[in-house]
Design an enzyme around this catalytic site. Structure first.
Site, PDB file in Angstrom:
ATOM      1  N   ARG A   1      30.041 -30.563  24.098  1.00  0.00           N
ATOM      2  CA  ARG A   1      30.892 -31.544  23.403  1.00  0.00           C
ATOM      3  C   ARG A   1      30.211 -32.080  22.151  1.00  0.00           C
ATOM      4  O   ARG A   1      30.873 -32.411  21.170  1.00  0.00           O
ATOM      5  CB  ARG A   1      31.238 -32.696  24.352  1.00  0.00           C
ATOM      6  CG  ARG A   1      32.106 -32.230  25.512  1.00  0.00           C
ATOM      7  CD  ARG A   1      32.132 -33.243  26.622  1.00  0.00           C
ATOM      8  NE  ARG A   1      30.796 -33.456  27.183  1.00  0.00           N
ATOM      9  CZ  ARG A   1      30.549 -34.159  28.299  1.00  0.00           C
ATOM     10  NH1 ARG A   1      31.543 -34.706  28.950  1.00  0.00           N
ATOM     11  NH2 ARG A   1      29.317 -34.310  28.740  1.00  0.00           N
TER      12      ARG A   1
ATOM     13  N   SER B   1      42.838 -18.642   1.922  1.00  0.00           N
ATOM     14  CA  SER B   1      41.719 -19.582   2.044  1.00  0.00           C
ATOM     15  C   SER B   1      40.962 -19.737   0.723  1.00  0.00           C
ATOM     16  O   SER B   1      40.877 -18.796  -0.072  1.00  0.00           O
ATOM     17  CB  SER B   1      40.744 -19.119   3.142  1.00  0.00           C
ATOM     18  OG  SER B   1      41.224 -19.536   4.403  1.00  0.00           O
TER      19      SER B   1
ATOM     20  N   HIS C   1      49.774 -15.231   2.293  1.00  0.00           N
ATOM     21  CA  HIS C   1      48.702 -14.911   3.257  1.00  0.00           C
ATOM     22  C   HIS C   1      47.372 -14.825   2.507  1.00  0.00           C
ATOM     23  O   HIS C   1      47.336 -14.754   1.284  1.00  0.00           O
ATOM     24  CB  HIS C   1      48.980 -13.558   3.926  1.00  0.00           C
ATOM     25  CG  HIS C   1      49.986 -13.635   5.023  1.00  0.00           C
ATOM     26  ND1 HIS C   1      49.682 -13.413   6.334  1.00  0.00           N
ATOM     27  CD2 HIS C   1      51.307 -13.933   4.993  1.00  0.00           C
ATOM     28  CE1 HIS C   1      50.766 -13.545   7.066  1.00  0.00           C
ATOM     29  NE2 HIS C   1      51.770 -13.866   6.274  1.00  0.00           N
TER      30      HIS C   1
ATOM     31  N   ASP D   1      51.235 -14.497  14.412  1.00  0.00           N
ATOM     32  CA  ASP D   1      50.745 -14.032  13.106  1.00  0.00           C
ATOM     33  C   ASP D   1      50.556 -12.511  13.149  1.00  0.00           C
ATOM     34  O   ASP D   1      49.894 -11.993  14.060  1.00  0.00           O
ATOM     35  CB  ASP D   1      49.403 -14.736  12.831  1.00  0.00           C
ATOM     36  CG  ASP D   1      48.941 -14.578  11.398  1.00  0.00           C
ATOM     37  OD1 ASP D   1      49.785 -14.376  10.511  1.00  0.00           O
ATOM     38  OD2 ASP D   1      47.714 -14.685  11.160  1.00  0.00           O
ATOM     39  N   HIS D   2      51.119 -11.812  12.204  1.00  0.00           N
ATOM     40  CA  HIS D   2      50.938 -10.360  12.070  1.00  0.00           C
ATOM     41  C   HIS D   2      51.259  -9.553  13.335  1.00  0.00           C
ATOM     42  O   HIS D   2      50.458  -8.685  13.738  1.00  0.00           O
ATOM     43  CB  HIS D   2      49.508 -10.013  11.607  1.00  0.00           C
ATOM     44  CG  HIS D   2      49.224 -10.476  10.213  1.00  0.00           C
ATOM     45  ND1 HIS D   2      49.691  -9.822   9.097  1.00  0.00           N
ATOM     46  CD2 HIS D   2      48.542 -11.552   9.759  1.00  0.00           C
ATOM     47  CE1 HIS D   2      49.305 -10.474   8.016  1.00  0.00           C
ATOM     48  NE2 HIS D   2      48.620 -11.531   8.397  1.00  0.00           N
TER      49      HIS D   2
ATOM     50  N   LYS E   1      37.563 -12.176  -1.221  1.00  0.00           N
ATOM     51  CA  LYS E   1      38.892 -11.863  -1.764  1.00  0.00           C
ATOM     52  C   LYS E   1      38.831 -11.255  -3.154  1.00  0.00           C
ATOM     53  O   LYS E   1      39.725 -10.527  -3.547  1.00  0.00           O
ATOM     54  CB  LYS E   1      39.742 -13.138  -1.804  1.00  0.00           C
ATOM     55  CG  LYS E   1      39.920 -13.764  -0.417  1.00  0.00           C
ATOM     56  CD  LYS E   1      40.868 -14.937  -0.492  1.00  0.00           C
ATOM     57  CE  LYS E   1      40.843 -15.751   0.790  1.00  0.00           C
ATOM     58  NZ  LYS E   1      41.237 -14.986   1.963  1.00  0.00           N
TER      59      LYS E   1
ATOM     60  N   HIS F   1      42.900 -11.091   3.187  1.00  0.00           N
ATOM     61  CA  HIS F   1      42.329 -11.845   4.306  1.00  0.00           C
ATOM     62  C   HIS F   1      40.802 -11.919   4.213  1.00  0.00           C
ATOM     63  O   HIS F   1      40.175 -11.045   3.617  1.00  0.00           O
ATOM     64  CB  HIS F   1      42.716 -11.181   5.635  1.00  0.00           C
ATOM     65  CG  HIS F   1      44.181 -11.280   5.935  1.00  0.00           C
ATOM     66  ND1 HIS F   1      44.985 -10.190   6.095  1.00  0.00           N
ATOM     67  CD2 HIS F   1      44.985 -12.360   6.082  1.00  0.00           C
ATOM     68  CE1 HIS F   1      46.226 -10.575   6.329  1.00  0.00           C
ATOM     69  NE2 HIS F   1      46.257 -11.892   6.329  1.00  0.00           N
ATOM     70  N   GLY F   2      40.239 -12.952   4.827  1.00  0.00           N
ATOM     71  CA  GLY F   2      38.792 -13.029   4.969  1.00  0.00           C
ATOM     72  C   GLY F   2      38.093 -13.787   3.852  1.00  0.00           C
ATOM     73  O   GLY F   2      38.736 -14.465   3.039  1.00  0.00           O
TER      74      GLY F   2
HETATM   75  P1  13P Z   1      42.597 -16.284   5.200  1.00  0.00           P
HETATM   76  O1  13P Z   1      41.728 -15.214   5.788  1.00  0.00           O
HETATM   77  O2  13P Z   1      42.504 -16.320   3.709  1.00  0.00           O
HETATM   78  O3  13P Z   1      42.379 -17.618   5.804  1.00  0.00           O
HETATM   79  O4  13P Z   1      44.132 -15.868   5.515  1.00  0.00           O
HETATM   80  C1  13P Z   1      44.673 -16.059   6.791  1.00  0.00           C
HETATM   81  C2  13P Z   1      45.986 -15.379   6.968  1.00  0.00           C
HETATM   82  O5  13P Z   1      46.625 -14.911   6.053  1.00  0.00           O
HETATM   83  C3  13P Z   1      46.495 -15.306   8.348  1.00  0.00           C
HETATM   84  O6  13P Z   1      47.693 -14.616   8.419  1.00  0.00           O
HETATM   85  O1  G3H Z   2      45.474 -12.479   9.309  1.00  0.00           O
HETATM   86  C1  G3H Z   2      44.563 -12.531  10.115  1.00  0.00           C
HETATM   87  C2  G3H Z   2      44.183 -13.829  10.693  1.00  0.00           C
HETATM   88  O2  G3H Z   2      43.133 -14.402   9.961  1.00  0.00           O
HETATM   89  C3  G3H Z   2      43.868 -13.693  12.150  1.00  0.00           C
HETATM   90  O3  G3H Z   2      42.699 -12.993  12.368  1.00  0.00           O
HETATM   91  O4  G3H Z   2      43.162 -11.180  14.047  1.00  0.00           O
HETATM   92  O5  G3H Z   2      40.868 -12.179  13.762  1.00  0.00           O
HETATM   93  O6  G3H Z   2      42.712 -13.479  14.838  1.00  0.00           O
HETATM   94  P1  G3H Z   2      42.345 -12.416  13.836  1.00  0.00           P
HETATM   95 ZN    ZN Z   3      47.841 -12.938   7.134  1.00  0.00          ZN
END
Ligand code: 13P
Ligand code: G3H
Ligand code: ZN
Length: 307
Positions: free
Chosen positions: A280, A213, A210, A82-83, A184, A180-181
């Protein structure tokens, strides 16, 4: 089965108009959660590790867990970077056995983004690895700021057409107002859905959403009940997923909702069972809360039964 080709998974998703979820993973519980839910709902899924996830868990540990977990599965699973910011990130993941990589050079001017994406596509081609690129900048559309200024960050459909032709990428992440996050939107959610339709018409390839959420009220209320402080958190409404998929989105990325569910459950267990100290008993219910989020997304994205 071993890892499934994401290029092939996209072909079917594109033809049958559904989206495959990308679930970001950092540890055993999230990987097991995604694989168990994929098998249960007979759905394709993409596990994704960011470079910070790789730094946290170690690429060998992640790959070993994914290989062990998928060995006896029926549902198709891909493991994706990812990214990735640099060519070297993509190379490292391809060498480790990832079968999909994202090269995110969206901060570069168009020419530079095309150049580096093309380089990754050239390396990936030999091994059948799928390449996702990004064009535009993720970020909310804020009316009261300056519509022109905020729209300038969104993906331009004509540029997308040229980008896909010249770079040869298999999937394209588009900027249509998500971010992200957990924060939004400042007011009500606003997405530039028409752009998805236009970009799909011009490129025909798998498009990726992307920052998708939902940051739903239930997740927030539960977390807040046990002490979390996230005032102003807001995400993508459920109806937007169906609209986005109908317009041509074939992959939807979810990380924040899984984190919120995990955190809410952990807080609840810690608050309601103050003498519990078996990891657990803390992590087990948190994994179940993550699975519930994953089930909801698979159903909303239309990929249940598509294994
Ligand atoms: P969210 O932060 O909305 O879950 O997006 C995740 C994302 O785009 C990871 O690449
Ligand atoms: O796009 C970002 C993803 O939510 C991953 O986040 O770099 O904190 O693992 P991270
Ligand atoms: Zn992303």
């Amino acid at each position: 089965m071993p890892l499934a080709s994401l290029i092939k998974m996209y072909e079917r998703a594109n033809k049958e108009r559904y989206a495959i979820p990308q679930f970001n993973v950092n540890n055993l519980e999230f990987i097991q959660a995604a694989l168990e839910v994929a098998e249960e709902l007979k759905a394709p899924v993409i596990l994704a590790a960011s470079t910070s996830a790789i730094k946290y868990a170690g690429i060998e540990y992640l790959m070993a867990m994914v290989k062990t977990g998928t060995a006896r599965m029926i549902a198709p699973v891909a493991i994706h970077l990812d990214h990735g910011a640099k060519l070297e990130d993509a190379k490292m993941c391809i060498d480790a056995g990832f079968n999909s990589v994202m090269i995110d050079a969206s901060k570069e001017p168009l020419e530079g983004n095309i150049r580096v994406t093309k380089e990754v596509v050239a390396i990936a081609r030999a091994t059948g690895v799928c390449v996702e690129a990004e064009l535009g900048r993720l970020g909310g559309i804020e009316d009261e700021v300056n519509v022109d200024a905020s729209e300038a960050f969104l993906t331009d459909p004509a540029e997308a057409e040229r980008f896909v032709k010249e770079s040869g990428c298999h999937a394209l992440a588009v900027a249509v107002g998500t971010s992200h996050g957990a924060f939004k939107f400042k007011h009500e959610p606003k997405l530039a859905m028409d752009r998805i339709t236009d970009i799909k018409k011009r490129t025909g390839i798998a498009l990726v959403l992307h920052g998708a959420s939902g940051v739903g009220k239930e997740l927030l209320d539960k977390a807040a009940k046990y002490g979390a402080q996230l005032p102003g958190a807001m995400g993508v409404p459920d109806e937007a997923y169906q609209d986005a998929v109908a317009r041509g989105i074939n992959k939807i990325n979810i990380d924040t909702d899984l984190r919120l569910a995990f955190m809410g459950s952990l807080r609840e267990t810690l608050a309601t069972k103050p003498s519990e100290f078996d990891p657990r008993k803390l992590l087990g219910p948190a994994k179940e809360a993550v699975k519930e989020q994953m089930r909801n997304k698979i159903k909303l994205f239309g990929c249940a039964g598509k294994a």
